[in-house]
Design an enzyme around this catalytic site. Structure first.
Site, PDB file in Angstrom:
ATOM      1  N   GLU A  76       0.852  -1.198   0.000  1.00 35.32           N
ATOM      2  CA  GLU A  76       0.000   0.000   0.000  1.00 35.32           C
ATOM      3  C   GLU A  76       0.880   1.238   0.000  1.00 35.32           C
ATOM      4  OE1 GLU A  76      -2.273   2.768  -0.338  1.00 35.32           O
ATOM      5  OE2 GLU A  76      -3.440   0.916  -0.160  1.00 35.32           O
ATOM      6  N   GLY A  84     -23.079  16.838 -11.761  1.00 37.14           N
ATOM      7  CA  GLY A  84     -24.224  16.617 -10.880  1.00 37.14           C
ATOM      8  C   GLY A  84     -24.505  15.154 -10.636  1.00 37.14           C
ATOM      9  N   GLY A  85     -23.435  14.351 -10.569  1.00 35.58           N
ATOM     10  CA  GLY A  85     -23.585  12.940 -10.245  1.00 35.58           C
ATOM     11  C   GLY A  85     -23.654  12.735  -8.744  1.00 35.58           C
ATOM     12  N   VAL A  86     -23.352  11.513  -8.310  1.00 34.53           N
ATOM     13  CA  VAL A  86     -23.484  11.172  -6.895  1.00 34.53           C
ATOM     14  C   VAL A  86     -22.572  12.032  -6.022  1.00 34.53           C
ATOM     15  CG1 VAL A  86     -23.192   9.356  -5.179  1.00 34.53           C
ATOM     16  CG2 VAL A  86     -24.242   8.820  -7.385  1.00 34.53           C
ATOM     17  N   VAL A  89     -18.421  24.297 -18.329  1.00 33.12           N
ATOM     18  CA  VAL A  89     -17.559  25.445 -18.055  1.00 33.12           C
ATOM     19  C   VAL A  89     -16.799  25.760 -19.338  1.00 33.12           C
ATOM     20  CG1 VAL A  89     -15.575  26.295 -16.757  1.00 33.12           C
ATOM     21  CG2 VAL A  89     -17.342  24.944 -15.604  1.00 33.12           C
ATOM     22  N   ALA A 128     -17.600   0.535  -3.111  1.00 29.99           N
ATOM     23  CA  ALA A 128     -16.757  -0.154  -2.136  1.00 29.99           C
ATOM     24  C   ALA A 128     -17.267  -1.562  -1.864  1.00 29.99           C
ATOM     25  CB  ALA A 128     -16.709   0.653  -0.837  1.00 29.99           C
ATOM     26  N   HIS A 140     -43.917  -3.300  13.796  1.00 25.01           N
ATOM     27  CA  HIS A 140     -44.614  -2.012  13.846  1.00 25.01           C
ATOM     28  C   HIS A 140     -44.282  -1.293  15.151  1.00 25.01           C
ATOM     29  CE1 HIS A 140     -47.750   0.983  13.217  1.00 25.01           C
ATOM     30  NE2 HIS A 140     -48.087   0.803  14.493  1.00 25.01           N
TER      31      HIS A 140
END
Length: 459
Positions: free
Chosen positions: A31, A179-181, A237, A314, A439
């Protein structure tokens, strides 16, 4: 020689390591950055932490209904940022301690496959070493994409990773490109904490049209309009300049804006640059090519998560890790099935969806009937002072079998899993309706949403 070398320690990587340990394999980790990967350190977890804060701010005005009178309050984004870092630090430390307790060696450098069984580790000081493994899993994730002239500089033009990891002071204004997630999640957080937010989107709507229903998109847009997030659709833009510590932006629709920051949320690219020297096959976008068992063109080298062309989630990476480990350790082989992957979005509303909606079903030639019920009349949602939202269930017209659902509102990311199980088990509208739900609970909204299809319309 290790039984397994895992390159990358995000959700896919650490699930691979944990599964390998359970299977008594001798495993090593490579890593180059922080354990936990992008999800833990710069994306999923910090975003949800700050979104929980933003949602709490929204609920403050409702607390008087519980007899809690708050005359005044202040919002300190820097404190929220620092608290988020502490929470992430705790989770990352827990992961480090787990690996240490299991005596898993962690090589803190950049991994590159230089032989079928060899990984070269390059350390920050310039030194290198080669480690060997019978099997290798590539789980190196992805990085933020840029678009046109908008190249991240870490200051005026930032990525989602910059925002979550470095931006401890909230700007007074920000243009979100995309304007995605990610754009909708961070845009909502920033606005609720006090930033003036604009969103520019190339499509004519919010959120990905290939997976998210038009109804969800329209509901989120109404929410954004109500809290003052300005959106520009079918717009890009065109140009920008930096003057007096501000960014002057010219949009393709002719409008101009002046903001403190531009946040790029235009997708992600697989982190496969310089991943090998042995010719692991990739497609034109850089995704690693794998077969149905997640093997590359080298049968002992597997790839999972954002580096392969599957949903960039993920939990999908973790799922693929389990499949890969099964295939490494068993003569019988498994193939991943993404049909019932649950999706969730944490923005102005919590949103969950799974399976098909009316639009995606139509594209497959499937006729649909749907059932709808608003959160407004769900007792649990009312008790929680959080009754904005709805559930829509989608059924195949003739068989009345459940094929998917949209959930918008509190708890959506949790209760969507029930729908995934119902779809997998082939539940009909009648079975969904007659299931015994506790409930009061959010889940019992499914009984009401399936009522019209299962029994018949009351009105």
């Amino acid at each position: 020689m290790y039984d397994l070398i895992v390159i990358g320690m995000g959700p896919g990587g650490y699930e691979a390591v944990l599964t390998a340990l359970r299977k008594k394999l001798n495993v090593a980790v490579v890593e180059k950055s922080k354990l936990g990967g992008n999800c833990l350190n710069r994306a999923c977890i910090p975003t949800k932490y700050l979104r929980s804060g933003a949602h709490s701010i929204e609920k403050l005005s409702k607390l008087k209904n519980y007899g809690i009178m708050i005359e005044s309050y202040s919002i300190d984004y820097k404190t929220a940022f620092e608290s988020k870092e502490k929470a992430i630090g705790f989770l990352r430390k827990s992961l480090e301690q787990l690996l240490k307790s299991k005596k898993v060696p962690v090589f803190n450098g950049k991994g590159r496959i230089v032989g079928k069984n060899q990984v070269e580790v390059s350390y920050p000081d310039g030194k290198t070493e080669v480690i060997e493994g019978k099997n290798i899993i590539i789980a190196t994730g992805s990085y933020p994409a840029s678009v046109g002239k908008l190249v991240p500089d870490g200051n005026y033009i930032i990525t989602t990773e910059d925002y979550m990891e470095k931006l401890d002071t909230l700007p007074s204004s920000m243009l979100v490109v995309g304007g995605g997630v990610a754009g909708c999640e961070i845009g909502f957080i920033a606005k609720t904490y006090g930033c003036n937010v604009y969103i520019v989107e190339l499509q004519d709507r919010l959120l990905p049209s290939n997976t998210v229903s038009t109804e969800i998109s329209k509901n989120l847009l109404r929410k954004f309009n109500s809290i003052g997030i300005k959106t520009f659709f079918n717009t890009t833009v065109e140009d920008f300049s930096i003057e007096n510590s501000k960014v002057n932006v010219k949009l393709s629709n002719g409008e101009s804006l002046t903001v403190d920051k531009i946040l790029l949320t235009v997708g992600r690219k697989p982190n496969t640059n310089d991943i090998d020297t042995i010719g692991i096959e990739k497609d034109e976008k850089g995704f690693i090519k794998v077969n149905q068992y997640l093997q590359t063109n080298y049968e002992n080298i597997y790839a999972i998560g954002d580096v392969v062309n599957s949903p960039m989630l993920a939990h999908v990476a973790a799922y693929e890790a389990k499949i890969a480990l099964h295939n490494i350790t068993s003569d019988s082989k498994k193939t991943p099935d993404y049909t019932l992957t649950p999706w969730a979005i944490f923005s102005g509303y919590e949103i969950g969806y799974v399976g098909l909606n009316e639009e995606t079903a139509k594209s497959k030639g499937i006729e649909v009937v749907s059932g709808y019920f608003p959160y407004t009349y769900n007792e649990k949602a009312v008790d929680e002072l959080d009754s904005e939202g709805y559930v829509r269930l989608y059924f195949e017209k003739n068989s009345k079998k459940l094929i998917g659902a949209d959930v918008v509102g509190i708890g959506a990311s949790e209760i969507i899993h029930e729908i995934a199980v119902f779809v997998k088990e082939g539940y009909t509208a009648e079975q969904v309706h007659e299931f015994i739900y506790f409930h009061p609970s959010l889940s019992e909204i499914f009984a009401f949403a399936s009522y019209d299809v299962a029994v018949g319309k009351l009105f």
